[in-house]
Motif scaffolding. Structure first.
Motif, PDB file in Angstrom:
ATOM      1  N   PRO A  36       0.817  -1.217   0.000  1.00 31.28           N
ATOM      2  CA  PRO A  36       0.000   0.000   0.000  1.00 31.28           C
ATOM      3  C   PRO A  36       0.847   1.262   0.000  1.00 31.28           C
ATOM      4  CG  PRO A  36      -0.067  -1.083   2.151  1.00 31.28           C
ATOM      5  CD  PRO A  36       0.611  -2.025   1.215  1.00 31.28           C
ATOM      6  N   ASP A  37       2.016   1.209   0.612  1.00 32.69           N
ATOM      7  CA  ASP A  37       2.908   2.368   0.658  1.00 32.69           C
ATOM      8  C   ASP A  37       3.643   2.549  -0.661  1.00 32.69           C
ATOM      9  OD1 ASP A  37       4.633   4.413   1.308  1.00 32.69           O
ATOM     10  OD2 ASP A  37       5.911   3.191   2.593  1.00 32.69           O
ATOM     11  N   ILE A  38       4.369   1.509  -1.087  1.00 32.46           N
ATOM     12  CA  ILE A  38       5.207   1.637  -2.274  1.00 32.46           C
ATOM     13  C   ILE A  38       4.360   1.863  -3.528  1.00 32.46           C
ATOM     14  CG2 ILE A  38       6.876   0.440  -3.750  1.00 32.46           C
ATOM     15  CD1 ILE A  38       7.922  -0.933  -1.209  1.00 32.46           C
ATOM     16  N   ASN A  39       3.211   1.210  -3.624  1.00 27.04           N
ATOM     17  CA  ASN A  39       2.400   1.377  -4.826  1.00 27.04           C
ATOM     18  C   ASN A  39       1.650   2.707  -4.850  1.00 27.04           C
ATOM     19  OD1 ASN A  39       1.762  -2.150  -4.660  1.00 27.04           O
ATOM     20  ND2 ASN A  39       3.255  -1.103  -5.962  1.00 27.04           N
ATOM     21  N   THR A  40       1.364   3.277  -3.693  1.00 29.78           N
ATOM     22  CA  THR A  40       0.885   4.663  -3.652  1.00 29.78           C
ATOM     23  C   THR A  40       1.983   5.597  -4.137  1.00 29.78           C
ATOM     24  OG1 THR A  40      -0.681   4.260  -1.844  1.00 29.78           O
ATOM     25  CG2 THR A  40       0.087   6.527  -2.134  1.00 29.78           C
ATOM     26  N   GLU A  41       3.208   5.357  -3.667  1.00 29.03           N
ATOM     27  CA  GLU A  41       4.363   6.144  -4.111  1.00 29.03           C
ATOM     28  C   GLU A  41       4.567   6.035  -5.609  1.00 29.03           C
ATOM     29  OE1 GLU A  41       8.062   7.791  -5.072  1.00 29.03           O
ATOM     30  OE2 GLU A  41       6.615   8.269  -3.505  1.00 29.03           O
ATOM     31  N   ASP A  42       4.276   4.871  -6.198  1.00 28.46           N
ATOM     32  CA  ASP A  42       4.437   4.709  -7.647  1.00 28.46           C
ATOM     33  C   ASP A  42       3.633   5.755  -8.413  1.00 28.46           C
ATOM     34  OD1 ASP A  42       6.117   2.542  -7.260  1.00 28.46           O
ATOM     35  OD2 ASP A  42       4.549   1.043  -7.608  1.00 28.46           O
ATOM     36  N   PHE A  43       2.415   6.057  -7.951  1.00 29.63           N
ATOM     37  CA  PHE A  43       1.621   7.094  -8.612  1.00 29.63           C
ATOM     38  C   PHE A  43       2.303   8.458  -8.501  1.00 29.63           C
ATOM     39  CE2 PHE A  43      -2.317   4.436  -8.785  1.00 29.63           C
ATOM     40  CZ  PHE A  43      -2.700   4.761 -10.075  1.00 29.63           C
ATOM     41  N   SER A  44       2.833   8.772  -7.312  1.00 22.47           N
ATOM     42  CA  SER A  44       3.515  10.062  -7.163  1.00 22.47           C
ATOM     43  C   SER A  44       4.785  10.122  -8.001  1.00 22.47           C
ATOM     44  CB  SER A  44       3.835  10.318  -5.687  1.00 22.47           C
ATOM     45  OG  SER A  44       2.661  10.645  -4.972  1.00 22.47           O
ATOM     46  N   ALA A  45       5.476   8.984  -8.142  1.00 19.46           N
ATOM     47  CA  ALA A  45       6.654   8.945  -9.016  1.00 19.46           C
ATOM     48  C   ALA A  45       6.249   9.204 -10.465  1.00 19.46           C
ATOM     49  CB  ALA A  45       7.358   7.595  -8.888  1.00 19.46           C
ATOM     50  N   ALA A  46       5.083   8.709 -10.858  1.00 26.40           N
ATOM     51  CA  ALA A  46       4.584   8.984 -12.206  1.00 26.40           C
ATOM     52  C   ALA A  46       4.302  10.473 -12.380  1.00 26.40           C
ATOM     53  CB  ALA A  46       3.318   8.167 -12.475  1.00 26.40           C
ATOM     54  N   VAL A  47       3.817  11.130 -11.323  1.00 30.02           N
ATOM     55  CA  VAL A  47       3.605  12.577 -11.372  1.00 30.02           C
ATOM     56  C   VAL A  47       4.947  13.297 -11.520  1.00 30.02           C
ATOM     57  CG1 VAL A  47       2.762  14.588 -10.087  1.00 30.02           C
ATOM     58  CG2 VAL A  47       1.457  12.447 -10.059  1.00 30.02           C
ATOM     59  N   ASP A  48       5.969  12.834 -10.768  1.00 34.93           N
ATOM     60  CA  ASP A  48       7.319  13.391 -10.938  1.00 34.93           C
ATOM     61  C   ASP A  48       7.711  13.383 -12.407  1.00 34.93           C
ATOM     62  OD1 ASP A  48       7.545  13.519  -8.157  1.00 34.93           O
ATOM     63  OD2 ASP A  48       8.786  11.715  -8.011  1.00 34.93           O
ATOM     64  N   PHE A  49       7.572  12.205 -13.013  1.00 36.11           N
ATOM     65  CA  PHE A  49       8.008  12.026 -14.397  1.00 36.11           C
ATOM     66  C   PHE A  49       7.214  12.920 -15.349  1.00 36.11           C
ATOM     67  CE2 PHE A  49       7.355  10.010 -18.522  1.00 36.11           C
ATOM     68  CZ  PHE A  49       8.665   9.881 -18.965  1.00 36.11           C
ATOM     69  N   LEU A  50       5.895  12.880 -15.231  1.00 33.97           N
ATOM     70  CA  LEU A  50       5.060  13.653 -16.152  1.00 33.97           C
ATOM     71  C   LEU A  50       5.358  15.144 -16.060  1.00 33.97           C
ATOM     72  CD1 LEU A  50       1.651  11.784 -15.769  1.00 33.97           C
ATOM     73  CD2 LEU A  50       3.031  11.940 -17.849  1.00 33.97           C
ATOM     74  N   GLY A  51       5.598  15.635 -14.848  1.00 32.90           N
ATOM     75  CA  GLY A  51       5.846  17.053 -14.662  1.00 32.90           C
ATOM     76  C   GLY A  51       7.135  17.554 -15.275  1.00 32.90           C
ATOM     77  N   LEU A  52       8.017  16.629 -15.674  1.00 37.91           N
ATOM     78  CA  LEU A  52       9.283  17.000 -16.296  1.00 37.91           C
ATOM     79  C   LEU A  52       9.247  16.915 -17.821  1.00 37.91           C
ATOM     80  CD1 LEU A  52      11.810  15.225 -13.890  1.00 37.91           C
ATOM     81  CD2 LEU A  52      11.015  17.596 -13.821  1.00 37.91           C
ATOM     82  N   GLN A  53       8.128  16.446 -18.378  1.00 41.40           N
ATOM     83  CA  GLN A  53       8.055  16.261 -19.829  1.00 41.40           C
ATOM     84  C   GLN A  53       7.678  17.570 -20.532  1.00 41.40           C
ATOM     85  OE1 GLN A  53       9.234  13.219 -20.786  1.00 41.40           O
ATOM     86  NE2 GLN A  53       9.459  13.199 -18.546  1.00 41.40           N
ATOM     87  N   LYS A  54       8.320  17.828 -21.662  1.00 42.82           N
ATOM     88  CA  LYS A  54       8.101  19.087 -22.389  1.00 42.82           C
ATOM     89  C   LYS A  54       6.677  19.204 -22.902  1.00 42.82           C
ATOM     90  CE  LYS A  54       9.688  17.505 -26.993  1.00 42.82           C
ATOM     91  NZ  LYS A  54       9.698  16.069 -26.649  1.00 42.82           N
ATOM     92  N   GLU A  55       5.996  18.077 -23.073  1.00 41.84           N
ATOM     93  CA  GLU A  55       4.638  18.115 -23.612  1.00 41.84           C
ATOM     94  C   GLU A  55       3.584  18.409 -22.540  1.00 41.84           C
ATOM     95  OE1 GLU A  55       6.852  14.600 -25.676  1.00 41.84           O
ATOM     96  OE2 GLU A  55       6.568  15.359 -23.620  1.00 41.84           O
ATOM     97  N   VAL A  56       3.987  18.427 -21.268  1.00 41.54           N
ATOM     98  CA  VAL A  56       3.034  18.426 -20.160  1.00 41.54           C
ATOM     99  C   VAL A  56       3.004  19.757 -19.420  1.00 41.54           C
ATOM    100  CG1 VAL A  56       2.519  17.374 -17.910  1.00 41.54           C
ATOM    101  CG2 VAL A  56       3.198  15.933 -19.850  1.00 41.54           C
ATOM    102  N   ASP A  57       1.785  20.206 -19.109  1.00 42.23           N
ATOM    103  CA  ASP A  57       1.568  21.318 -18.189  1.00 42.23           C
ATOM    104  C   ASP A  57       1.500  20.726 -16.789  1.00 42.23           C
ATOM    105  OD1 ASP A  57       0.624  23.336 -16.563  1.00 42.23           O
ATOM    106  OD2 ASP A  57      -1.008  23.953 -17.894  1.00 42.23           O
ATOM    107  N   ARG A  58       2.530  20.901 -15.991  1.00 39.91           N
ATOM    108  CA  ARG A  58       2.627  20.218 -14.696  1.00 39.91           C
ATOM    109  C   ARG A  58       1.564  20.674 -13.691  1.00 39.91           C
ATOM    110  NH1 ARG A  58       8.095  21.703 -11.555  1.00 39.91           N
ATOM    111  NH2 ARG A  58       8.961  20.608 -13.362  1.00 39.91           N
ATOM    112  N   ASP A  59       0.863  21.769 -13.997  1.00 35.65           N
ATOM    113  CA  ASP A  59      -0.217  22.215 -13.130  1.00 35.65           C
ATOM    114  C   ASP A  59      -1.545  21.554 -13.476  1.00 35.65           C
ATOM    115  OD1 ASP A  59       1.359  23.986 -11.607  1.00 35.65           O
ATOM    116  OD2 ASP A  59       1.219  25.509 -13.181  1.00 35.65           O
ATOM    117  N   ARG A  60      -1.502  20.620 -14.460  1.00 35.88           N
ATOM    118  CA  ARG A  60      -2.740  19.927 -14.870  1.00 35.88           C
ATOM    119  C   ARG A  60      -2.468  18.424 -14.994  1.00 35.88           C
ATOM    120  NH1 ARG A  60      -5.153  21.851 -20.069  1.00 35.88           N
ATOM    121  NH2 ARG A  60      -3.036  22.284 -20.779  1.00 35.88           N
ATOM    122  N   ILE A  61      -2.203  17.805 -13.864  1.00 32.55           N
ATOM    123  CA  ILE A  61      -1.923  16.363 -13.837  1.00 32.55           C
ATOM    124  C   ILE A  61      -2.990  15.659 -13.002  1.00 32.55           C
ATOM    125  CG2 ILE A  61      -0.298  14.564 -13.125  1.00 32.55           C
ATOM    126  CD1 ILE A  61       1.974  16.506 -13.647  1.00 32.55           C
ATOM    127  N   GLY A  62      -3.514  14.575 -13.543  1.00 36.09           N
ATOM    128  CA  GLY A  62      -4.509  13.767 -12.847  1.00 36.09           C
ATOM    129  C   GLY A  62      -4.089  12.318 -12.751  1.00 36.09           C
TER     130      GLY A  62
END
Length: 377
Positions: A136-162
């Motif tokens: 439950p801990d590590i797999n919850t963290e996996d979602f936040s790690a995905a947010v980390d990644f998405l927020g660094l992509q040139k195609e993504v507006d990091r203020d609009r992540i779901g």
């Protein structure tokens, strides 16, 4: 020489282990990184057809525990130079990104989002050892790690992540969205709360275990720990543990049987007809081709994922099927969410697995599109 440089210089020696006989041996870590990806398959090996409306590339990114996750990034081909809203997608429990989560991600990318379908830690192509573990801990963290990644992509507006969690990753997505303030909207599809499912048993519209049953399950799992420790191996089985009328606990050897028994339970047949048939089979999927570590449920037994659901403030869309055996998980989660902007959508005539793929034409993709386009402005 700095402390860091001294530590790096000492690493080869630190990786050597001296046995009781005085013989020096190499540790597992010297030759293998247990947190590295298991594979990075570039060919299209999904259970759904490839869309020409989106570009697709395989990506890797680390979580906060140092485990390297592997995902598929989908980007609309007509994006131009715009930065788009993004959605991280994972689930179902025991599935891989080549199955349901990839279908959801690709379809939402067709609708104008950057999407990331990823394999959670210890499963699919992602790193983590031993294999076939959930947390439950590590797999919850996996979602936040995905947010980390998405927020660094040139195609993504990091203020609009779901986030979008399917089946057992629905509870993980809600937990992450309650904790991670960067997440602006969250949706689930036929969600399970896996801490409730393993801690209290999946029943017919309600929890299956009595308090006495819980104690029996805990004794069963902890007895298996002794066996694993003594043998030096890790037993595997289905994560759903049954307690019979005499107080005996047992679990099937596989996530799903090789063949269906005569007159199967309808829910078992739903899962079998997806994971074990060409429709949804994938060799890296735990549910298609293997089993979980038997002691895995211990991580969930006393760790309720939705403990802080009342603190959620962001928009939430909870989707489930009218005839889904998991419907009560979705309804109870919806009632627990503190958000003033929340929607419960019951899909008429749909069972649980109907919302894994679109064979029955029941996944309400237009509602997911509308939700995320409205809430990720």
């Amino acid at each position: 020489m700095t402390f860091t440089r001294k530590l790096i210089a000492a690493l080869p020696a630190m990786l050597l282990c001296t046995s009781l006989t005085g013989v020096t041996t190499m540790s597992h870590a010297e030759t293998t990184n247990p947190n590295a990806p298991v594979s990075l398959v570039e060919k299209w090996d999904k259970t759904f057809a490839e869309s020409q409306k989106v570009s697709h590339r395989k990506v890797t990114f680390p979580n906060r525990y140092g485990i390297t996750l592997v995902g598929d990034l989908y980007v609309p081909v007509d994006r131009g130079d715009r930065k788009l809203a993004a959605i991280a997608v994972s689930g179902p429990f025991g599935a891989v990104k080549e199955q349901s989560s990839g279908l959801y991600a690709q379809t939402l990318a067709e609708q104008g989002f950057v999407t990331l379908a990823f394999d959670p830690s210890y499963t699919g192509e992602s790193g983590g050892y031993p294999r076939n573990v959930a947390s439950p801990d590590i797999n919850t963290e996996d979602f936040s790690a995905a947010v980390d990644f998405l927020g660094l992509q040139k195609e993504v507006d990091r203020d609009r992540i779901g986030l979008l969690g399917i089946c057992g990753w629905g509870g993980m997505a809600l937990n992450a969205a309650t904790m991670d303030t960067r997440v602006k909207a969250v949706a689930t599809s036929v969600m399970y709360d896996m801490s409730r499912a393993m801690g209290h048993g999946v029943g017919n519209g309600k929890d299956r275990y009595s308090t006495a049953d819980r104690r029996i399950v805990l004794r069963y799992l902890n007895a298996q720990r002794w066996k694993d420790a003594q043998s030096g191996t890790i037993a595997q089985s289905n994560h759903d543990i049954y307690v019979d009328n005499s107080g005996h606990a047992s679990a099937a050897d596989r996530a799903l049987p090789e063949t269906l028994p005569a007159n199967p339970d309808p829910v078992l047949k739903e899962f079998f007809d997806y994971y074990r048939m060409p429709r949804g089979f994938h060799p890296r999927s735990v549910n298609s081709n293997g089993a979980w570590n038997t002691t895995m449920p211990l991580a969930f037994m006393n760790m309720p994922l939705l403990s802080y659901a009342s603190e959620m403030t962001i928009p939430a869309l909870i989707v489930t099927g009218e005839h889904a055996h998991s419907r009560y998980f979705a309804e109870d989660a919806y009632n627990a969410l503190g958000s003033k902007d929340k929607t419960l959508l019951i899909v008429p005539g749909a069972n649980h697995v109907d919302l894994y793929d679109n064979v029955a034409g029941k996944i309400p993709f237009s509602r997911f599109e509308q939700f995320f386009k409205t809430k990720l402005k």
